[in-house]
Design an enzyme around this catalytic site. Structure first.
Site, PDB file in Angstrom:
ATOM      1  N   CYS A   1       0.898  -1.138   0.000  1.00 50.40           N
ATOM      2  CA  CYS A   1       0.000   0.000   0.000  1.00 50.40           C
ATOM      3  C   CYS A   1       0.950   1.203   0.000  1.00 50.40           C
ATOM      4  CB  CYS A   1      -0.822  -0.027   1.291  1.00 50.40           C
ATOM      5  SG  CYS A   1      -2.052   1.252   1.334  1.00 50.40           S
TER       6      CYS A   1
ATOM      7  N   ASN B   1      -9.365   3.999   3.363  1.00 47.06           N
ATOM      8  CA  ASN B   1      -8.662   5.289   3.302  1.00 47.06           C
ATOM      9  C   ASN B   1      -7.937   5.488   1.970  1.00 47.06           C
ATOM     10  OD1 ASN B   1      -6.583   3.510   3.608  1.00 47.06           O
ATOM     11  ND2 ASN B   1      -5.707   4.456   5.437  1.00 47.06           N
TER      12      ASN B   1
ATOM     13  N   LEU C   1      -7.853   9.305  -4.389  1.00 47.05           N
ATOM     14  CA  LEU C   1      -7.141   9.991  -5.479  1.00 47.05           C
ATOM     15  C   LEU C   1      -7.510  11.453  -5.296  1.00 47.05           C
ATOM     16  CD1 LEU C   1      -7.716   9.002  -9.242  1.00 47.05           C
ATOM     17  CD2 LEU C   1      -6.799  11.161  -8.487  1.00 47.05           C
TER      18      LEU C   1
ATOM     19  N   HIS D   1       4.325   2.136   1.855  1.00 46.63           N
ATOM     20  CA  HIS D   1       4.408   2.232   3.320  1.00 46.63           C
ATOM     21  C   HIS D   1       3.957   0.938   4.016  1.00 46.63           C
ATOM     22  CE1 HIS D   1       0.603   4.798   2.450  1.00 46.63           C
ATOM     23  NE2 HIS D   1       0.183   3.589   2.749  1.00 46.63           N
TER      24      HIS D   1
ATOM     25  N   SER E   1      -5.599  13.590   5.938  1.00 42.91           N
ATOM     26  CA  SER E   1      -7.027  13.305   5.778  1.00 42.91           C
ATOM     27  C   SER E   1      -7.542  14.117   4.598  1.00 42.91           C
ATOM     28  CB  SER E   1      -7.797  13.672   7.036  1.00 42.91           C
ATOM     29  OG  SER E   1      -8.123  15.052   7.022  1.00 42.91           O
TER      30      SER E   1
ATOM     31  N   HIS F   1       3.595   7.907   7.660  1.00 45.77           N
ATOM     32  CA  HIS F   1       2.988   7.623   6.353  1.00 45.77           C
ATOM     33  C   HIS F   1       1.715   8.405   6.106  1.00 45.77           C
ATOM     34  CE1 HIS F   1      -0.134   5.377   8.327  1.00 45.77           C
ATOM     35  NE2 HIS F   1      -0.576   4.827   7.232  1.00 45.77           N
ATOM     36  N   GLY F   2       1.140   8.979   7.143  1.00 44.75           N
ATOM     37  CA  GLY F   2      -0.113   9.703   6.975  1.00 44.75           C
ATOM     38  C   GLY F   2      -0.373  10.522   8.220  1.00 44.75           C
TER      39      GLY F   2
END
Lengths: 143, 486
Positions: free
Chosen positions: B101, B205, B208, B335, B386, B409-410
């Protein structure tokens, strides 16, 4: 609806608890909980096509793990949303056998309201146990 | 919430759990984060990261990045480097079911003013052209046998078949094709689940997004320019997805293989079955490593085909070729992986299998594996925030050696999906976002509610923590203007 989604277990994934007066009921509830994670209105799934599952495992809880995986497999490989109709469990020479009849139809986005895709059944905190009035399971699905 | 007093504070952004915390820990655990992030972190992170610390071969520390939260097996944000020359293990639970992912970032030469009248049109068309949601299938119709070639060749297969440019490959981790992928190690079930899913986003999650680099958010214009961000308000496209049902099945298959042999054959005891593992150099460990690489390649191919579709849509709407629109790849990075890498540990070079689950490799300038184009600046790191807040482009730094050159990673979640869908309403959220200038389409309104910005940590705080800790450096922050949610 003999299952509930849990708010305080798992954050990015979805945890549910399912129950039944016997193992067969519990397996059916857990199968529905898995499909209901992906489709909000599971009652809209018409029971048109049939798939039989025949599974074996030495461990009863791993048999449940295998059973739930089948729903995810058919969702991807044939775009089939299946609901468990009948489950039979037997134990012979230390091996648990499962025979299940499942029915459903192909995913139709205009008819089936999607929630989130399930990637896999995880074994994190995976539990299948006897309860005061039957059996219960705790499952975390990877989203 | 975490009890911060039980942690040993190493610095403003590093917190340690000693090996006395739990029986069987081989190394301490270290969690990255500001005091605020640590206080917000759920308790499961402590439990999971210390379980990881018990795995054979783990070197130095079991780490958790500042976006860490409740995972399965490893916490999300988990990093563990296993010494493969001394019994180190490989574990699917340290990689995740969604093998590779990852994130891809693409620039355009359009500015916000130029795209503004077309955002709705672009998003609507992308929504049609890049399938998303439960069990979706892609437009690339190939046989199962051809799919076996895809998982061995990755993004290279795509470029050879007309889905992309030769230059794209240079800008993908492992040039879009990790060596050693062996389709013979893959089950028929995995092929069945994956062969019709190339070019699909997935769900949860995955997304695009069309984003803008505002002038105030370009923190280092010189470095940004080297990655193709050359003007204020420049439009970029970022997307997040993985290896789809194929990768999920590979991980599921080997999780069961490892459970069977782990204790009986290798005498390994673990605290969570999701951490099932085998020695890296065992037949089972090597088979999974080869199969997992097929998952990596499927994911590189998936993102490559999605890029092809994005270029087609932009070209169609703006009436110019993708080349003319300057739609170059900045980078593509995973990740969810385990990779064999050389790292210096206590002054000695060691071969380590670095598991990163919800953590991004962030190599420093000059390191092998960084594309030639970025040798002098370091490896780009793409952070998906987000859908309501923002995302980041970072670079790896030399002081990243402390985390085996890994970073966040986020933004990381703080609220469960089940709670979020009770707290937020998808339809209302969609309208509110539109009034704030973010046009969003989703296959699922309840799925959208689960992704509300309020269910996530503060991405700016996460990135600041990573920078203060010295594991990555901020270069650009992006603001979303259009989003397709799986």
């Amino acid at each position: 609806m003999p299952y509930e989604y849990l708010e305080d277990i798992a954050i990015a994934d979805i945890a549910f608890r399912a129950w039944g007066k016997d193992l067969e009921e519990l397996f059916i509830a857990a199968g529905d909980a898995t499909i209901n994670t992906m489709i909000d209105n599971i009652d809209a799934i018409a029971l048109q096509e049939t798939r039989q599952f025949n599974l074996n495992n030495e461990a009863l809880d791993m048999l449940l793990f295998n059973f739930l995986q089948e729903f995810i497999y058919y969702k991807d490989s044939e775009l089939l949303l299946l609901r468990p109709q009948q489950v039979n469990l037997e134990k012979e020479a230390g091996i648990h056998h499962l025979q299940a009849v499942t029915q459903g139809e192909k995913l139709n986005p205009s008819k089936h309201y999607q929630r989130v895709d399930v990637k896999a059944v995880t074994l994190h905190r995976f539990q299948l146990e006897k309860s005061a009035d039957g059996w219960q399971a705790m499952v975390i699905l990877d989203i | 919430m975490a009890d911060i007093k039980s942690l040993k504070q190493i610095s403003d952004t590093i917190w340690e759990i000693p090996i006395s915390y739990k029986e069987g820990m081989r190394v301490p655990a270290r969690i990255y984060g500001t005091e605020k992030l640590i206080q917000e972190m759920d308790d499961a992170v402590y439990d999971q990261v210390t379980n990881v610390a018990t795995l054979p071969g783990i070197t130095k520390y079991a780490l958790c990045m500042p976006d860490g939260h409740f995972g399965y097996g490893f916490p999300i944000g988990g990093v563990a480097a296993m010494d493969v020359e001394n019994g180190g293990v490989i574990s699917p639970g340290g990689i995740g079911f969604d093998i590779n992912c990852g994130m891809r970032l693409v620039v355009t030469n359009l500015t916000y003013d130029e795209i503004k009248p077309y955002v709705k049109k672009v998003v609507d068309r992308l929504y049609e052209r890049v399938p998303a949601g439960v069990g979706s299938t892609g437009f690339v119709k190939i046989s199962r046998n051809e799919f076996r070639k895809v998982v061995e060749k990755g993004a290279r297969w795509c470029v050879e078949n007309g889905y992309g440019w030769e230059e794209d490959l240079e800008l993908i981790e492992e040039q879009g094709c990790i060596a050693g992928a062996d389709a013979a190690k893959i089950s028929e079930k995995a092929i069945d689940r994956g062969f019709n899913q190339i070019g699909t986003l997935g769900s949860g999650n995955h997304y695009l997004e069309i984003q803008v680099a505002k002038k105030k958010d370009i923190f280092d214009p010189e470095l940004a320019a080297k990655m193709g961000i050359t003007q204020p308000d420049q439009v970029v496209v970022m997307f997040h997805c993985g290896s789809r049902g194929f990768g999920h099945q590979v991980a599921t298959d080997y999780l069961q293989v490892f459970l069977k042999v782990m204790e009986s054959k290798y005498g390994i005891k673990i605290l969570d079955r999701e951490l099932a593992c085998a020695p890296f150099d065992s037949p089972e460990g090597q088979a999974y490593f080869s199969a997992m690489k097929c998952g990596l390649n499927m994911s590189f191919a998936n993102r490559q085909v999605i890029l092809h579709r994005i270029r087609e849509v932009f070209s169609e709407i703006f009436g110019r070729s993708a080349e003319d629109l300057g739609m170059h790849v900045v980078y593509d990075v995973a990740h969810n992986t385990a990779k064999l890498e050389r790292h210096v540990v206590d002054g000695k070079k060691r071969s380590l299998l670095v598991h990163r689950k919800g953590a991004t490799r962030a190599f420093a300038p000059g390191m092998m594996g960084v594309p030639d184009k970025y040798q002098h600046i370091g490896q780009p790191v793409i952070i998906g925030g987000s859908m309501e807040t923002g995302s980041y482009l970072l670079l790896g730094v030399p002081s990243g050696a402390q985390s085996f050159f890994s970073t966040a990673h986020g933004s990381g979640r703080t609220m469960s999906r089940t709670k979020a869908r009770k707290t937020f309403r998808g339809e209302k959220l969609q309208k509110e976002m539109q009034t704030r200038g973010i046009y969003v389409r989703s296959t699922s309104l309840s799925g959208l509610a689960e992704e509300a910005g309020g269910a996530y940590k503060d991405v700016d705080e996460v990135i600041e923590a990573a920078e203060l800790a010295g594991i990555s450096k901020r270069v650009v922050r992006f603001t979303p203007i259009g989003n397709i949610k799986g």
